[in-house]
Design a protein around this motif. Structure first.
Motif, short mmCIF file in Angstrom:
data_model
loop_
_atom_site.label_atom_id
_atom_site.label_comp_id
_atom_site.label_asym_id
_atom_site.label_seq_id
_atom_site.Cartn_x
_atom_site.Cartn_y
_atom_site.Cartn_z
N MET A 1 0.82 -1.20 0.00
CA MET A 1 0.00 0.00 0.00
C MET A 1 0.85 1.25 0.00
O MET A 1 0.52 2.24 -0.66
N HIS A 2 1.96 1.24 0.75
CA HIS A 2 2.82 2.42 0.81
C HIS A 2 3.40 2.73 -0.57
O HIS A 2 3.50 3.90 -0.96
N ALA A 3 3.76 1.70 -1.30
CA ALA A 3 4.28 1.91 -2.65
C ALA A 3 3.17 2.41 -3.56
O ALA A 3 3.36 3.35 -4.35
N TRP A 4 2.01 1.79 -3.50
CA TRP A 4 0.87 2.19 -4.33
C TRP A 4 0.52 3.65 -4.09
O TRP A 4 0.32 4.42 -5.04
N ASP A 5 0.47 4.04 -2.82
CA ASP A 5 0.16 5.43 -2.48
C ASP A 5 1.19 6.38 -3.08
O ASP A 5 0.85 7.46 -3.58
N THR A 6 2.45 5.99 -3.01
CA THR A 6 3.53 6.84 -3.52
C THR A 6 3.42 7.02 -5.02
O THR A 6 3.55 8.13 -5.55
N PHE A 7 3.17 5.92 -5.74
CA PHE A 7 3.03 6.01 -7.20
C PHE A 7 1.81 6.84 -7.60
O PHE A 7 1.88 7.66 -8.52
N SER A 32 -2.32 -4.57 9.09
CA SER A 32 -2.24 -3.75 10.30
C SER A 32 -3.49 -2.90 10.46
O SER A 32 -4.25 -2.69 9.51
N LYS A 33 -3.71 -2.40 11.66
CA LYS A 33 -4.92 -1.62 11.96
C LYS A 33 -5.05 -0.42 11.04
O LYS A 33 -6.15 -0.09 10.58
N ASP A 34 -3.93 0.23 10.77
CA ASP A 34 -4.00 1.43 9.93
C ASP A 34 -4.29 1.10 8.47
O ASP A 34 -4.70 1.97 7.70
N MET A 35 -4.12 -0.19 8.10
CA MET A 35 -4.38 -0.59 6.73
C MET A 35 -5.77 -1.21 6.55
O MET A 35 -6.24 -1.36 5.42
N GLU A 36 -6.45 -1.55 7.65
CA GLU A 36 -7.76 -2.21 7.54
C GLU A 36 -8.76 -1.42 6.69
O GLU A 36 -9.49 -2.02 5.88
N PRO A 37 -8.83 -0.09 6.83
CA PRO A 37 -9.79 0.65 5.99
C PRO A 37 -9.52 0.50 4.49
O PRO A 37 -10.45 0.63 3.67
N ARG A 38 -8.29 0.20 4.12
CA ARG A 38 -7.95 0.09 2.70
C ARG A 38 -8.56 -1.16 2.07
O ARG A 38 -8.64 -1.28 0.84
#
Length: 209
Positions: A1-7, A32-38
Motif C-alpha cells: 500500500m505504501h508503494a501504491w500510495d507513492t506512485f 495492520s490496523k491502519d491498513m484495515e480501511p484500505r
C-alpha cells in the motif's frame, strides 16, 4: 500500500499482474490496523481481486516494474518466462525501471539482458537476506534458492543492514529495498529515477507501473 500510495501521488497509474491472474490472497493477520480501511478501498482492491495474467500484459505501455515482497515472490515468479519478458521489455526497450522490495528481489535474480548477462551482474542490490530468516523453520527449508547467495552467484553485489530499518539501493535503473519498511523509500526512488529519465526524454508519456 505504501508503494501504491507513492506512485498514485506522483501521478502514475498502477496495474497488477500475478503468475495466474485473478484474485490474490490477503492474509488478515498481516493487515495492520491502519491498513484495515484500505480493504474497502475499491481503487486498490479491484486491482488485487482482478490481477492480470502475464499473457494479458502489453509491456510497451509501462515505464516501471515493481516486485512486491513476501516470501511468495520466491515461488512462480522468478522462473516465469512471460513475467521475465515483460520486465526486460520495460527495462531494455522502454528504457524503464526494474524495482523490488524485500523478498520481491527474488523476482529479479533470473532476469537477463538481451546479451545474456544477468540484470543484477555488476549491480548493487538488496532484499531480504537469508541470514534474517528463521532458518530452523519449515518454510525456510522449502525455499528453492536463497536471495543473497543467488544475486552474488549472478555477479551482483548484495548489501543489507542488521535490523529492521528501511534500506534501499539505487543502481541506475535498478532499485531494490531490504524489507517491508523499505516499500515507500523504494517507490520514492523509482519515481525520482522516472522523473530524471523524463527530463532527458521530453515528450514521453506518464509511466504505468
Amino acid at each position: 500500500m505504501h508503494a501504491w500510495d507513492t506512485f498514485q501521488a506522483a501521478g502514475y497509474s498502477v496495474d497488477f499482474v500475478s503468475p495466474d491472474g485473478g484474485a490474490v490472497p490477503i492474509l488478515d493477520p498481516y493487515v495492520s490496523k491502519d491498513m484495515e480501511p484500505r480493504l474497502k478501498d475499491g481503487r486498490i482492491m479491484d486491482g488485487l481481486r482482478n490481477t492480470a495474467k502475464p499473457a494479458q500484459v502489453d509491456p510497451a505501455r509501462y515505464r516501471a516494474v515493481y516486485y512486491v515482497g513476501g516470501s511468495n515472490a520466491i515461488y512462480g515468479v522468478p522462473e516465469h518466462p512471460v513475467l521475465q519478458n515483460i520486465a526486460m521489455h520495460v527495462y531494455e526497450r522502454n528504457g524503464g525501471v526494474i524495482s523490488a522490495v524485500c523478498h520481491g528481489t527474488a523476482g529479479i535474480v533470473n532476469l537477463k539482458l538481451s546479451n545474456g548477462q544477468a540484470l543484477v551482474a555488476g549491480k548493487r542490490t538488496t532484499g531480504f537476506p537469508e541470514e534474517h530468516e528463521d532458518q530452523g523453520a519449515a518454510y525456510f527449508r522449502e525455499f528453492p534458492f536463497l536471495i543473497r547467495k543467488t544475486v552474488e552467484a549472478r555477479g551482483g553485489t548484495f548489501r543489507a543492514l542488521d535490523g529492521d530499518q528501511p534500506y534501499a539501493e539505487v543502481d541506475g535503473r535498478v532499485v531494490t529495498g531490504q524489507n517491508y519498511a523499505s516499500a515507500k523509500p523504494v517507490a520514492e526512488a523509482v519515481v525520482e529515477v522516472l522523473r530524471k529519465l523524463a527530463d532527458r526524454q521530453p515528450g514521453r508519456g506518464a509511466a504505468k507501473n
